[in-house]
Motif scaffolding. Structure first.
Motif, short mmCIF file in Angstrom:
data_model
loop_
_atom_site.label_atom_id
_atom_site.label_comp_id
_atom_site.label_asym_id
_atom_site.label_seq_id
_atom_site.Cartn_x
_atom_site.Cartn_y
_atom_site.Cartn_z
N ASP A 70 0.85 -1.20 0.00
CA ASP A 70 0.00 0.00 0.00
C ASP A 70 0.88 1.25 0.00
N GLU A 74 -1.79 4.92 0.98
CA GLU A 74 -1.90 4.31 2.30
C GLU A 74 -3.30 3.71 2.52
N TRP A 77 -4.41 -1.56 -0.51
CA TRP A 77 -3.43 -2.63 -0.77
C TRP A 77 -3.66 -3.22 -2.15
N GLY A 107 0.28 1.36 9.53
CA GLY A 107 0.12 2.68 8.92
C GLY A 107 1.15 2.95 7.84
N THR A 108 1.65 4.17 7.81
CA THR A 108 2.59 4.54 6.76
C THR A 108 3.99 3.96 7.01
N GLU A 110 4.56 0.70 7.57
CA GLU A 110 4.61 -0.68 7.08
C GLU A 110 3.72 -0.80 5.84
N ASN A 111 4.38 -0.92 4.70
CA ASN A 111 3.64 -0.85 3.43
C ASN A 111 3.82 -2.08 2.55
CA LIG Z 1 0.68 1.10 5.11
#
Ligand SMILES: [Ca+2]
Length: 140
Positions: A70, A74, A77, A107-108, A110-111
């Motif tokens: 993502d 954000e 996915w 959140g931002t 872990e993407n």
């Molecule tokens: Ca994320």
């Protein structure tokens, strides 16, 4: 279902396991150079097939990147082909000693999507510079 070398048939999928320690970016490039992409898991049956295979192979202590991210938007996915990653149960795991929250919860920070041993191979969001093995998929 026959899969082209080096991919192996697991359920309805053609997968290849990369047993190097790779960042998400490195894993993504490696899968493309193998003629595939990081794996997509579209159904509960596919997730189950992956889980059974990893256990059967005796590598259920290993963490794997698959293709979800993502990073572009954000909370939205997507798989490498741009389609949406399914959200909620039974795909995403829980987090915390009493399973208080459900992944993704980073959140931002872990993407990137991984299937981890500690998470029993449910989906989990992870930081991009973590190093783990990877699962590539050949798209039939
Ligand atoms: Ca994320």
């Amino acid at each position: 279902m026959a899969c082209p070398v080096p991919f192996i048939s697991i359920g309805s999928m053609c997968l290849e396991f990369l047993f190097s320690d790779l960042t998400f970016g490195q894993a993504s490039v490696s899968c493309v150079s193998e003629g595939g992409s990081l794996a997509t898991i579209r159904t509960a049956e596919e997730l189950r097939d992956f889980f059974l295979y990893v256990n059967q192979l005796g590598i259920a202590d290993t963490n794997f990147w698959v293709g979800g991210s993502d990073v572009q938007s954000e909370g939205i996915w997507t798989w490498p082909d741009g389609t949406l990653v399914p959200m909620g149960t039974p795909f995403w795991g829980t987090y915390g000693p009493f399973a208080q929250t459900q992944e993704p919860n980073g959140g931002t920070e872990e993407n990137y999507l991984a299937l981890t041993s500690i998470g029993y191979y449910f989906f989990r969001d992870v930081v991009c510079n973590a190093e783990m093995k990877a699962v590539c998929m050949y798209k039939k």
